[in-house]
Scaffold this motif. Structure first.
Motif, short mmCIF file in Angstrom:
data_model
loop_
_atom_site.label_atom_id
_atom_site.label_comp_id
_atom_site.label_asym_id
_atom_site.label_seq_id
_atom_site.Cartn_x
_atom_site.Cartn_y
_atom_site.Cartn_z
N ALA A 1 0.58 -1.64 0.05
CA ALA A 1 0.38 0.57 0.15
C ALA A 1 0.83 1.22 -0.06
CB ALA A 1 -0.59 -0.02 1.32
N ALA A 2 2.22 1.19 0.40
CA ALA A 2 2.72 2.49 0.16
C ALA A 2 3.86 2.93 0.02
CB ALA A 2 3.86 1.94 2.18
N PHE A 3 3.98 1.23 -1.84
CA PHE A 3 4.70 1.78 -2.03
C PHE A 3 3.89 2.53 -2.99
CE2 PHE A 3 6.02 -0.52 -6.46
CZ PHE A 3 6.59 -0.08 -6.86
N GLN A 4 2.62 1.36 -3.82
CA GLN A 4 1.23 2.35 -4.54
C GLN A 4 1.20 3.62 -4.26
OE1 GLN A 4 -2.27 -0.57 -4.53
NE2 GLN A 4 -3.22 1.75 -5.51
N LYS A 5 1.44 4.30 -2.79
CA LYS A 5 0.82 5.21 -2.61
C LYS A 5 2.01 6.37 -2.65
CE LYS A 5 -1.22 8.26 1.09
NZ LYS A 5 -1.76 9.04 0.32
N GLY A 6 2.92 6.10 -2.71
CA GLY A 6 4.53 6.84 -2.99
C GLY A 6 4.63 7.19 -4.26
N LEU A 7 4.34 6.18 -5.13
CA LEU A 7 3.65 6.31 -6.24
C LEU A 7 3.02 8.06 -6.84
CD1 LEU A 7 3.43 3.11 -8.12
CD2 LEU A 7 5.36 4.22 -8.59
N LEU A 8 3.59 8.44 -8.03
CA LEU A 8 2.50 9.65 -8.19
C LEU A 8 1.51 9.03 -9.30
CD1 LEU A 8 5.72 11.46 -10.59
CD2 LEU A 8 4.43 12.29 -8.15
N PHE B 1 1.02 3.60 -11.52
CA PHE B 1 -0.74 3.86 -10.29
C PHE B 1 -1.28 3.14 -11.15
CE2 PHE B 1 -3.46 6.39 -7.93
CZ PHE B 1 -3.17 6.16 -6.68
N GLY B 2 -1.80 3.52 -12.02
CA GLY B 2 -3.17 2.84 -12.21
C GLY B 2 -3.68 1.79 -12.70
N GLU B 3 -2.44 1.06 -12.97
CA GLU B 3 -2.51 -0.49 -13.29
C GLU B 3 -2.83 -1.48 -12.34
OE1 GLU B 3 -0.30 -4.01 -15.35
OE2 GLU B 3 0.47 -2.07 -15.35
N MET B 4 -2.38 -0.94 -10.90
CA MET B 4 -1.66 -1.45 -9.74
C MET B 4 -2.89 -1.32 -8.76
SD MET B 4 1.74 -0.33 -7.88
CE MET B 4 1.06 -1.36 -6.21
N ILE B 5 -3.70 0.18 -9.17
CA ILE B 5 -5.43 -0.10 -8.71
C ILE B 5 -6.64 -0.51 -9.28
CG2 ILE B 5 -7.15 1.36 -9.17
CD1 ILE B 5 -5.21 4.42 -7.99
N VAL C 1 5.74 -8.46 -4.25
CA VAL C 1 6.67 -9.28 -5.16
C VAL C 1 6.21 -8.69 -5.53
CG1 VAL C 1 7.66 -10.96 -5.66
CG2 VAL C 1 7.63 -10.45 -3.45
N ASN C 2 4.72 -9.46 -6.27
CA ASN C 2 4.59 -8.74 -7.98
C ASN C 2 3.88 -7.79 -8.21
OD1 ASN C 2 3.81 -11.26 -8.08
ND2 ASN C 2 1.29 -12.04 -7.61
N SER C 3 4.16 -6.55 -7.02
CA SER C 3 4.16 -5.10 -7.30
C SER C 3 5.32 -4.51 -7.60
CB SER C 3 4.03 -4.76 -6.49
OG SER C 3 2.91 -4.78 -5.69
N ALA D 1 7.57 -6.79 -9.46
CA ALA D 1 7.76 -7.39 -11.07
C ALA D 1 6.94 -6.43 -12.07
CB ALA D 1 6.89 -9.05 -10.88
N LEU D 2 6.20 -6.36 -11.79
CA LEU D 2 5.42 -5.04 -12.58
C LEU D 2 6.55 -3.35 -12.33
CD1 LEU D 2 2.05 -5.08 -13.82
CD2 LEU D 2 1.11 -3.70 -12.43
N ALA D 3 6.21 -3.10 -11.76
CA ALA D 3 7.33 -2.02 -11.41
C ALA D 3 8.00 -1.83 -12.45
CB ALA D 3 7.92 -1.69 -9.88
N ASP D 4 8.71 -3.47 -12.79
CA ASP D 4 10.31 -3.24 -12.93
C ASP D 4 9.42 -3.77 -14.61
OD1 ASP D 4 13.32 -4.62 -13.29
OD2 ASP D 4 12.19 -6.22 -14.36
N LYS D 5 8.62 -4.27 -14.74
CA LYS D 5 8.02 -4.28 -16.62
C LYS D 5 7.60 -2.58 -16.85
CE LYS D 5 5.94 -8.59 -16.75
NZ LYS D 5 4.36 -8.89 -16.83
N HIS D 6 7.46 -1.74 -15.93
CA HIS D 6 6.69 -0.45 -16.17
C HIS D 6 8.26 0.65 -16.31
CE1 HIS D 6 2.74 0.41 -16.17
NE2 HIS D 6 2.68 -0.97 -15.33
#
Length: 184
Positions: free
Chosen positions: A143-150, A156-160, A168-170, A172-177
Motif C-alpha cells: 500500500a505504501a509503495f503504491q501510495k508513493g507513486l505519482l 499507479f493505475g495498473e496497481m489499482i 513481490v508482484n508489484s 515485478a510489475l514496476a520492473d516492466k514499467h
C-alpha cells in the motif's frame, strides 16, 4: 594523556583467566560509530556459552573495541567496572546517539517517488527502506509503495486495477514499467 596500563576493571576481573578450553569466538569490531545495541547483542550472542563469566565477558568485550572506541574505553576511571552489566551500561550511554531508530512498516508511507526520479531508482530506494524494517508487513508495504507513486503514473493505475497484487508482484510489475519508461 591517559595511562592505558591502568584498567577500568576491578581487580577480580583483571586477574581472572579463561579456562584452557576457551576458544575465542569471531567478533566484528566496534569503532565508535555503529549501533551500540547491535554490537552488544552480537557480543552476547557470540559469548552465549560464557555469559555467566562476567570477568571473561568484560575482557573479551574490551577486545572488540577499536579506534575511537578503544580510546574511550581507556578513559574510563580505574576500577570503575565491577561486571559486564556495568560495562554495558557505560558503553550504551557513551554511544547511544548511534543507536538505530527502530522503524515500523508505516514508515514506508513517507517514501515517495520524486518527480524527476526514475521508477527503477524509486523501487531501489523503497526496497532499501523496507529492508531496514524488521518484520515488515508486506500488505502495508504494498500500500505504501503504491501510495508513493505519482497518481498519473501508469503503474499507479495498473496497481489499482489489480487489487490482489502481492508486494513481490508489484515490484515485478514496476520492473516492466521501468523498462517501458526507459524505452520512451
Amino acid at each position: 594523556m591517559t595511562n592505558i596500563s591502568i584498567s577500568p576493571f576491578m581487580d577480580e576481573i583483571k586477574q581472572a583467566e579463561p579456562s584452557r578450553k576457551f576458544s575465542m569466538p569471531h567478533f566484528t569490531s566496534f569503532k565508535g560509530y555503529e549501533d551500540p545495541n547491535r554490537h552488544l547483542k552480537h557480543c552476547r550472542s557470540a559469548m552465549v556459552l560464557y555469559r555467566n563469566n562476567d570477568a571473561l565477558m568484560c575482557k573479551i568485550f574490551a577486545t572488540t573495541l577499536q579506534g575511537e572506541a578503544q580510546d574511550w574505553f581507556h578513559t574510563l576511571p580505574p576500577r570503575s567496572i565491577w561486571n559486564f552489566d556495568d560495562l554495558s551500561l557505560v558503553f550504551i550511554k557513551e554511544y547511544s546517539s548511534y543507536s538505530s531508530i527502530k522503524k515500523k512498516s508505516d514508515h514506508l508511507f513517507n517514501v515517495k517517488k520524486n518527480v524527476k526520479e526514475s521508477l527503477r531508482d524509486y523501487v531501489k530506494r523503497f526496497k532499501a527502506e523496507k529492508a531496514k524494517i524488521v518484520g515488515c508487513d508486506d500488505s502495508i508495504a504494498k500500500a505504501a509503495f503504491q501510495k508513493g507513486l505519482l497518481a498519473d503514473h501508469s503503474l499507479f493505475g495498473e496497481m489499482i486495477m489489480k487489487e490482489d497484487l502481492t508486494l513481490v508482484n508489484s515490484f515485478a510489475l514496476a520492473d516492466k514499467h521501468a523498462i517501458w519508461d526507459e524505452a520512451r
